[in-house]
Write a protein that holds these residues in place. Structure first.
Motif, mmCIF file in Angstrom:
data_model
loop_
_atom_site.group_PDB
_atom_site.id
_atom_site.type_symbol
_atom_site.label_atom_id
_atom_site.label_comp_id
_atom_site.label_asym_id
_atom_site.label_seq_id
_atom_site.Cartn_x
_atom_site.Cartn_y
_atom_site.Cartn_z
ATOM 1 N N UNK A 1 0.593 -1.405 -0.053
ATOM 2 C CA UNK A 1 0.162 0.178 -0.053
ATOM 3 C C UNK A 1 0.813 1.323 0.009
ATOM 4 N N UNK A 2 2.121 1.171 -0.346
ATOM 5 C CA UNK A 2 3.024 2.285 -0.250
ATOM 6 C C UNK A 2 2.921 3.135 -1.564
ATOM 7 N N UNK A 3 2.507 2.378 -2.512
ATOM 8 C CA UNK A 3 2.362 3.463 -3.919
ATOM 9 C C UNK A 3 1.492 2.685 -4.974
ATOM 10 N N UNK A 4 1.344 3.600 -5.885
ATOM 11 C CA UNK A 4 0.266 3.125 -6.940
ATOM 12 C C UNK A 4 1.072 3.310 -8.356
ATOM 13 N N UNK A 5 0.838 2.367 -9.337
ATOM 14 C CA UNK A 5 1.157 2.464 -10.588
ATOM 15 C C UNK A 5 0.082 2.551 -11.597
ATOM 16 N N UNK A 6 0.356 3.641 -12.419
ATOM 17 C CA UNK A 6 -0.927 3.960 -13.327
ATOM 18 C C UNK A 6 -0.393 4.121 -14.742
ATOM 19 N N UNK A 7 -1.099 3.085 -15.626
ATOM 20 C CA UNK A 7 -0.813 3.147 -17.085
ATOM 21 C C UNK A 7 -1.349 4.216 -17.897
ATOM 22 N N UNK A 8 -1.005 3.894 -19.109
ATOM 23 C CA UNK A 8 -1.653 4.814 -20.281
ATOM 24 C C UNK A 8 -0.956 6.370 -20.123
ATOM 25 N N UNK B 1 3.057 5.835 -14.558
ATOM 26 C CA UNK B 1 3.513 6.615 -13.390
ATOM 27 C C UNK B 1 3.475 6.081 -12.088
ATOM 28 N N UNK B 2 4.526 5.915 -11.262
ATOM 29 C CA UNK B 2 4.573 5.738 -9.931
ATOM 30 C C UNK B 2 4.157 6.803 -9.039
ATOM 31 N N UNK B 3 3.178 6.602 -8.044
ATOM 32 C CA UNK B 3 2.521 7.820 -7.432
ATOM 33 C C UNK B 3 2.574 7.196 -5.788
ATOM 34 N N UNK B 4 3.478 7.903 -5.074
ATOM 35 C CA UNK B 4 3.565 7.917 -3.711
ATOM 36 C C UNK B 4 2.361 7.974 -2.930
ATOM 37 N N UNK B 5 2.163 7.136 -2.070
ATOM 38 C CA UNK B 5 0.778 7.251 -1.040
ATOM 39 C C UNK B 5 1.017 8.785 -0.338
ATOM 40 N N UNK B 6 2.596 8.968 0.139
ATOM 41 C CA UNK B 6 2.694 10.349 0.627
ATOM 42 C C UNK B 6 2.578 11.673 0.032
ATOM 43 N N UNK B 7 2.347 11.523 -1.363
ATOM 44 C CA UNK B 7 2.169 12.503 -1.996
ATOM 45 C C UNK B 7 1.509 12.198 -3.351
ATOM 46 N N UNK B 8 0.035 12.282 -3.279
ATOM 47 C CA UNK B 8 -0.717 11.697 -4.303
ATOM 48 C C UNK B 8 -1.141 12.802 -5.488
ATOM 49 N N UNK B 9 -0.333 14.009 -5.198
ATOM 50 C CA UNK B 9 -0.940 14.985 -6.030
ATOM 51 C C UNK B 9 0.093 14.863 -7.653
ATOM 52 N N UNK B 10 1.076 14.154 -7.756
ATOM 53 C CA UNK B 10 1.827 14.171 -8.795
ATOM 54 C C UNK B 10 2.754 12.782 -8.773
ATOM 55 N N UNK B 11 3.160 12.372 -9.918
ATOM 56 C CA UNK B 11 3.775 11.391 -10.060
ATOM 57 C C UNK B 11 5.195 11.379 -9.420
ATOM 58 N N UNK B 12 5.739 10.309 -8.793
ATOM 59 C CA UNK B 12 7.036 10.326 -8.300
ATOM 60 C C UNK B 12 8.019 9.892 -9.042
ATOM 61 N N UNK B 13 7.589 9.072 -9.698
ATOM 62 C CA UNK B 13 8.693 8.428 -10.893
ATOM 63 C C UNK B 13 7.845 8.108 -12.260
ATOM 64 N N UNK C 1 9.563 15.158 -9.901
ATOM 65 C CA UNK C 1 9.451 13.785 -10.376
ATOM 66 C C UNK C 1 10.586 13.502 -11.274
ATOM 67 N N UNK C 2 10.817 12.012 -11.669
ATOM 68 C CA UNK C 2 12.063 11.639 -11.975
ATOM 69 C C UNK C 2 11.760 10.709 -13.309
ATOM 70 N N UNK C 3 12.340 10.774 -14.476
ATOM 71 C CA UNK C 3 12.279 10.256 -15.452
ATOM 72 C C UNK C 3 13.310 9.186 -15.573
ATOM 73 N N UNK C 4 13.061 7.584 -15.691
ATOM 74 C CA UNK C 4 13.978 6.693 -15.706
ATOM 75 C C UNK C 4 13.636 6.341 -17.292
ATOM 76 N N UNK C 5 14.908 6.273 -17.787
ATOM 77 C CA UNK C 5 15.215 5.503 -19.093
ATOM 78 C C UNK C 5 16.067 4.214 -18.898
ATOM 79 N N UNK C 6 15.249 3.114 -19.558
ATOM 80 C CA UNK C 6 15.758 1.847 -19.231
ATOM 81 C C UNK C 6 16.947 1.321 -20.037
ATOM 82 N N UNK C 7 18.179 0.604 -19.584
ATOM 83 C CA UNK C 7 18.932 0.309 -20.403
ATOM 84 C C UNK C 7 18.766 -1.300 -20.361
ATOM 85 N N UNK C 8 18.757 -1.944 -21.479
ATOM 86 C CA UNK C 8 18.695 -3.332 -21.434
ATOM 87 C C UNK C 8 19.585 -4.122 -22.422
#
Length: 516
Positions: free
Chosen positions: A251-258, A274-286, A487-494
């Motif tokens: 219950x610590x964070x929410x992941x929202x698609x699209x 988007x990963x949205x923290x329960x501690x700040x629901x006003x904007x995406x954290x990651x 908010x932080x944008x993560x670009x995956x390296x694979x």
């Protein structure tokens, strides 16, 4: 990890629109446009290198139209299914005289006027939330079959709903490009008593974007223009019926698609979750970038794992979660499956080219041995993990008490008691009358498609230690939320591992590394 598309007629030639695992038995349930629900047992061959297979066990027939979503209750004793025309059925598990288990319709929830696209159970299995093409979300009391509350703020189809494992929030995601977060509050009634309702606390819709060169952007008076607004989510042209979001099991964070993101005003948009923290629901954290196709579904692994000992600095998030454990979740785009954990920024597994048509849903087995995806092409793909391949499970005794109480194995015991009370109430109570407004367009049915085989699997070694600080473990309910950084944008390296006879792996790898 091994697996692939299981080449059987899951629902004839019809699209498979949803699937879910039954925790106690391990059965996989699938829902299709053929109006039926089917139950399958998952079998692992003796050859450890072989992909898992399935065996047909039973068919549940009662819906009169396509079944768009199904979800087992946390108790494991109830199953909810939603379909076209507003049909919602509650099935209960019964034992026959020959000690065989079957499922029978227990309740029909009647109020939606259009197709039901998503469902979410409350942690105690006593309530159910539904989202529909009629633009409404409804919270139901399962014991009576009546609507408890109607949430009607959305202006377009509601394509995803989620219920907080802690029971405080419910969330809806709509084609009107908004994500609404509702908080449970006690509201005075006309009878002088307080009654619990969900009240909209936060609406996520737009973010500020500044131009790359401020001097190039001026208003009519010649002064420098300020930041402009940009939508966080795709509009109704998203080529999917579903936007399935999910809460983490702690219950610590929410992941929202699209999601769609532009780093600056002149940039081309990128697909995001988007990963949205329960501690700040006003904007995406990651922000986790997807490949070239939009993200349509998210599902969390039900287990919690111990941290790896070391994580290379380049694989860590620039911000951190500060979680004393590791969570794993799967993100599905229209044509690929990405598996992340909370200890590093890039996906640990990416499987692409699974299906010819859009992916519709994701499901994890209770023991995290299997993950399955369904598709509109009429097929499902199934993948299995060996022991400790995802990590070492953290014992519940080592979890913080307020976190452990939200985990599936703990909720199961509580929910079984509630489910027994619900089933014990045999009297039928009519549902609330539906609203009179019926001017919503009907969601079109998907077309038939052919299947193709996977073209590549992209795998990273799991990370091994690192601190991640923006999404913190859930504190006691009385604690004030801490503010987040930018908010932080993560670009995956694979890295790419080609499957046999993979003609387009190079092209796939290029598209994955260039999501924008």
């Amino acid at each position: 990890m091994k697996g692939g598309t299981v080449q059987i007629a899951w629902h004839g030639s019809q699209p498979v629109l949803s699937l879910d695992f039954h925790s106690p038995s391990g059965l996989l349930a699938t829902a299709g446009a053929d109006h039926d629900i089917k139950l399958w047992s998952v079998q692992q061959k003796e050859n450890a290198a072989a992909a898992p297979t399935v065996k047909f066990e039973a068919e549940l027939s009662y819906h009169s139209k396509a079944v768009n979503v199904l979800r087992f209750a946390p108790s494991g004793q109830l199953l909810a299914s939603g379909g076209d025309g507003g049909e919602i059925l509650i099935w209960r598990q019964v034992d026959n005289a020959d000690n065989q288990t079957s499922w029978k319709v227990f309740r029909a929830l009647v109020m939606h006027q259009r197709d039901v696209l998503d469902l979410a159970w409350s942690p105690d299995s006593a309530s159910l939330m539904s989202g529909s093409v009629d633009n409404h979300c409804i919270i139901w009391k399962v014991s009576t079959g009546q609507a408890w509350q109607v949430l009607n703020e959305h202006l377009h189809y509601v394509q995803g709903v989620a219920w907080d494992p802690a029971g405080q929030f419910v969330v809806s995601l709509s084609a009107d490009r908004t994500c609404r977060i509702y908080s449970s509050q006690m509201i005075p009634t006309s009878k002088g008593t307080d009654k619990g309702f969900y009240v909209c606390q936060q609406v996520l819709a737009k973010t500020d974007l500044a131009p790359l060169k401020q001097n190039d952007k001026t208003d009519l008076n010649g002064s420098i223009a300020g930041p402009s607004k940009h939508h966080l989510f795709h509009d109704e042209t998203l080529p999917s019926f579903f936007r399935r979001l999910a809460w983490s099991p702690d219950a610590s964070f929410l992941v929202v698609p699209s999601g769609i993101h532009k780093p600056f005003l002149e940039a081309a948009p990128c697909n995001m979750s988007y990963l949205i923290s329960r501690d700040d629901l006003s904007r995406p954290a990651i922000q986790l970038p997807g490949p070239s196709k939009p993200v349509v579904a998210v599902r969390f692994c039900p287990l919690v794992f111990t941290l790896h000992s070391t994580v290379p600095e380049e694989q860590q998030y620039n911000t951190s979660f500060s979680l004393p454990y590791r969570l794993v979740f799967a993100v599905a785009t229209l044509d690929s499956l990405l598996i992340y954990d909370t200890q590093h920024s890039s996906p640990i597994v990416v499987v692409a080219g699974l299906h010819y048509a859009a992916i519709t849903d994701i499901a994890w087995s209770a023991d995290a041995q299997y993950v399955a995806v369904s598709s509109q092409d009429g097929y499902c793909s199934l993948f299995s993990f060996t022991d400790a391949e995802l990590g070492v499970q953290m014992p519940c005794s080592e979890m913080p008490p307020h976190i452990a109480s939200y985990l599936p194995e703990v909720l199961l015991a509580k929910a079984k008691t509630t489910a027994a009370e619900i089933i014990g109430k045999a009297e039928h109570v009519p549902a609330t009358s539906p609203p009179k407004d019926s001017s919503v367009a009907v969601c079109p049915r998907p077309l038939k498609h052919r299947r193709i085989t996977p073209s590549a699997v992209i795998i990273n070694s799991p990370p091994s230690d690192g601190k991640i600080d923006h999404i913190a473990p859930r504190e006691a309910a009385s604690d004030l939320p801490a503010s987040l950084g930018e908010p932080h944008c993560v670009i995956p390296a694979v890295t790419t591992v080609d499957l046999p006879s993979s003609p387009s792996a190079a092209a796939l790898h290029h598209s994955m590394l260039n999501p924008c």
